[in-house]
Design a protein around this motif. Sequence first.
Motif, PDB file in Angstrom:
ATOM      1  N   LEU A  39       0.853  -1.271   0.064  1.00 20.46           N
ATOM      2  CA  LEU A  39       0.093  -0.017  -0.074  1.00 20.46           C
ATOM      3  C   LEU A  39       0.872   1.292  -0.139  1.00 20.46           C
ATOM      4  O   LEU A  39       1.897   1.392   0.596  1.00 20.46           O
ATOM      5  CB  LEU A  39      -0.739  -0.014   1.294  1.00 20.46           C
ATOM      6  N   LYS A  40       0.657   2.384  -0.974  1.00 18.93           N
ATOM      7  CA  LYS A  40       1.600   3.244  -1.037  1.00 18.93           C
ATOM      8  C   LYS A  40       0.491   4.461  -0.810  1.00 18.93           C
ATOM      9  O   LYS A  40      -0.563   4.457  -0.642  1.00 18.93           O
ATOM     10  CB  LYS A  40       1.911   3.458  -2.667  1.00 18.93           C
ATOM     11  N   ASN A  41       1.217   5.677  -0.704  1.00 27.77           N
ATOM     12  CA  ASN A  41       0.497   6.932  -0.544  1.00 27.77           C
ATOM     13  C   ASN A  41      -0.286   7.145   0.834  1.00 27.77           C
ATOM     14  O   ASN A  41      -1.246   7.718   0.952  1.00 27.77           O
ATOM     15  CB  ASN A  41      -0.551   7.262  -1.580  1.00 27.77           C
ATOM     16  N   THR A  80      -8.880   1.184  -1.323  1.00 27.01           N
ATOM     17  CA  THR A  80      -7.342   1.122  -2.233  1.00 27.01           C
ATOM     18  C   THR A  80      -7.595   0.941  -3.663  1.00 27.01           C
ATOM     19  O   THR A  80      -8.728   0.300  -3.927  1.00 27.01           O
ATOM     20  CB  THR A  80      -6.821   0.238  -1.341  1.00 27.01           C
ATOM     21  N   ARG A  81      -6.819   1.391  -4.225  1.00 28.66           N
ATOM     22  CA  ARG A  81      -6.868   1.171  -5.788  1.00 28.66           C
ATOM     23  C   ARG A  81      -5.453   0.589  -6.274  1.00 28.66           C
ATOM     24  O   ARG A  81      -4.735   0.860  -5.819  1.00 28.66           O
ATOM     25  CB  ARG A  81      -7.279   2.535  -6.501  1.00 28.66           C
ATOM     26  N   VAL A  82      -5.760  -0.176  -7.352  1.00 27.56           N
ATOM     27  CA  VAL A  82      -4.480  -0.885  -8.140  1.00 27.56           C
ATOM     28  C   VAL A  82      -3.602   0.420  -8.559  1.00 27.56           C
ATOM     29  O   VAL A  82      -4.178   1.233  -9.218  1.00 27.56           O
ATOM     30  CB  VAL A  82      -4.837  -1.850  -9.176  1.00 27.56           C
ATOM     31  N   LEU A  83      -2.381   0.304  -8.379  1.00 25.83           N
ATOM     32  CA  LEU A  83      -1.329   1.321  -8.957  1.00 25.83           C
ATOM     33  C   LEU A  83      -0.795   0.510 -10.035  1.00 25.83           C
ATOM     34  O   LEU A  83      -0.530   1.050 -10.953  1.00 25.83           O
ATOM     35  CB  LEU A  83      -0.644   1.747  -7.847  1.00 25.83           C
ATOM     36  N   ARG A  84      -0.093  -0.596  -9.574  1.00 24.20           N
ATOM     37  CA  ARG A  84       0.582  -1.088 -10.939  1.00 24.20           C
ATOM     38  C   ARG A  84       0.726  -2.689 -10.026  1.00 24.20           C
ATOM     39  O   ARG A  84       0.519  -2.760  -8.759  1.00 24.20           O
ATOM     40  CB  ARG A  84       1.797  -0.823 -10.912  1.00 24.20           C
ATOM     41  N   GLN A  93      -4.202 -10.750  -6.735  1.00 23.45           N
ATOM     42  CA  GLN A  93      -3.202 -10.273  -7.595  1.00 23.45           C
ATOM     43  C   GLN A  93      -1.937  -9.696  -6.611  1.00 23.45           C
ATOM     44  O   GLN A  93      -2.552  -9.172  -5.495  1.00 23.45           O
ATOM     45  CB  GLN A  93      -3.430  -9.324  -8.402  1.00 23.45           C
ATOM     46  N   ARG A  94      -0.884 -10.043  -6.832  1.00 25.42           N
ATOM     47  CA  ARG A  94       0.284  -9.590  -6.042  1.00 25.42           C
ATOM     48  C   ARG A  94       0.320  -8.048  -6.756  1.00 25.42           C
ATOM     49  O   ARG A  94       0.630  -8.062  -7.894  1.00 25.42           O
ATOM     50  CB  ARG A  94       1.609 -10.307  -6.104  1.00 25.42           C
ATOM     51  N   GLU A  95       0.028  -6.758  -6.122  1.00 19.99           N
ATOM     52  CA  GLU A  95       0.121  -5.707  -6.446  1.00 19.99           C
ATOM     53  C   GLU A  95       0.385  -4.805  -5.475  1.00 19.99           C
ATOM     54  O   GLU A  95       0.468  -4.884  -4.443  1.00 19.99           O
ATOM     55  CB  GLU A  95      -1.332  -5.386  -7.271  1.00 19.99           C
ATOM     56  N   THR A  96       0.662  -3.438  -6.300  1.00 17.98           N
ATOM     57  CA  THR A  96       0.838  -2.355  -5.435  1.00 17.98           C
ATOM     58  C   THR A  96      -0.489  -1.495  -5.638  1.00 17.98           C
ATOM     59  O   THR A  96      -0.922  -1.272  -6.581  1.00 17.98           O
ATOM     60  CB  THR A  96       2.061  -1.606  -6.198  1.00 17.98           C
ATOM     61  N   ARG A  97      -0.836  -1.088  -4.433  1.00 14.92           N
ATOM     62  CA  ARG A  97      -2.261  -0.322  -4.398  1.00 14.92           C
ATOM     63  C   ARG A  97      -1.970   1.001  -3.686  1.00 14.92           C
ATOM     64  O   ARG A  97      -1.126   1.268  -2.836  1.00 14.92           O
ATOM     65  CB  ARG A  97      -3.459  -1.228  -3.702  1.00 14.92           C
ATOM     66  N   SER A  98      -2.655   2.030  -4.001  1.00 16.49           N
ATOM     67  CA  SER A  98      -2.597   3.095  -3.326  1.00 16.49           C
ATOM     68  C   SER A  98      -3.946   3.579  -2.578  1.00 16.49           C
ATOM     69  O   SER A  98      -5.041   2.957  -3.056  1.00 16.49           O
ATOM     70  CB  SER A  98      -2.470   4.417  -4.379  1.00 16.49           C
TER      71      SER A  98
END
Length: 498
Positions: free
Chosen positions: A215-217, A259-263, A246-251
């Motif tokens: 989780l970013k931001n 949270t939302r998918v970033l990449r 999914q393995r993912e980065t979310r913001s």
Amino acid sequence: VAKEPVKFSVGLEIHARLKTKRKIFCSCPNRYGDEANANTCPVCLGLPGSLPVLNPEILTPSLKAALALGCHVEKTSEFSRKNYFYPDLPRNYQITQYDCPLALGGGLATEDASGKTVAVRLQRIHLEEDAGRSLRSKGQSVLVDMNRAGAPLLEIVTEPDLANGEQARSWLGRLRQVLRYLDVCDGDMENGSLRCDANVGIVGHSELSGPWVELKNLNSFKAVGLAVNHEINRLGRGLAEEKPLQRETRSWDPSARETRVLRSKELAADYRYFPEPDIPVLRVEKDLLAEIEASLPELPSAKEKRFCSEYGVPRADAVTLCRSLALGGYFESCLNALAGITKTPAGILGKTVSGWVLTSVLGAVSGQDEDLPGIQLSPEKLAEILGLLHTGEIHRTKARLLVERILDHGSSTSLSDLVVMLGKEDEREITPMNELCDEVIAAHPDMVANYLKGKTGLLNFFVGEVLTRAGGSLEAGVVRKRLSERLSPKADEKHNNE
Ligand SMILES: [Zn+2]
């Protein structure tokens, strides 16, 4: 067969901007709020041919943090290039530490809402440079401010020892408190001096174990708590419904509270790390480490324990008093001054002083601890007032009036003059006490006679009687003083004057 309940684990990655005069690899000011791109040079702009040089100023604050957090500082550490493309990273790589970080291990404990200790291990602490800032303007263009590029960052990575958003938030608060005690980072999340990413993983799941979502931001303490819990719930629902995860980065979107998918999540291999050839190996000498270790201040948890054990302050009060150096310092200065004035051990006075500091003093600065040094009521002045209260020369209401008067108007008048000034306002309060004293004296003529013959221990009896009749509205010390005055041979004269 009933399924095991799914458990989640949370680990944090914190970026703390070190309080240094200059950036990490050049001599530009490490300062924010200036005109965009004012604090830049060929090195931090990443211009071809420029050479980074490690600023030795970064060493002391980063070692302070590492030692305070119980890490093992490595004799040598190395810098690497982390390759990725971003508009605010014109070199196309970030200089960071990868396989040979500054320090390993360590840990820091916090408490959850129920008061249970949550111990969090640290994986590592390393040094790196910050990137610039991309600012979206109208239309498709992106504006870039490079003032932040090359700012010295300490990255602190925890093991996944946290269970939920509340614990993550609490732990981050504890870490910030330690960094502020050490004076190595100003800890403001609003201006990006302290930033936090969170990794949420699934525990004990055969295919899905390990960190799953980054989780970013997370720009505020609130965001850390909410985003982690939102993600735990989202993953939990996904598992229950057997959806592919999914393995993912979310913001975190604070307005939508989701949270939302970033990449998709990058793996280390995506960054093609390799050793930074322009920066020599960083060696930390034993002597320097010993010197810094010896200079470490008392840390929050130790101070809280000491306030409880030495001063008899209730645990919850101690936690509040120690939340900042300014508040703890105010309390301790006042307590020591009062102990000196009254010749009473600090352990007996701690609870009283804590009560006054946490209500009247903290109220006067609206909870803004950083305003305490400029406050009209110095800790020594408060101690003088509490000294008068302690000896029974004034009662609680008058002490409060004095505190308020000085907080509002300063203390150019001496305390004794102020006491006289407030005398008139005071009479309303004293009269009922005098009447109660007189009642009790009149009701026990035999005992008064014995008292006057020298049985001074009877004073306790009279005090008890007055306190009982007052129903808890009077202070024993004040009543004792008043009674002994009224029972003294000269009492009649005084009596006539009142
Ligand atoms: Zn520069």
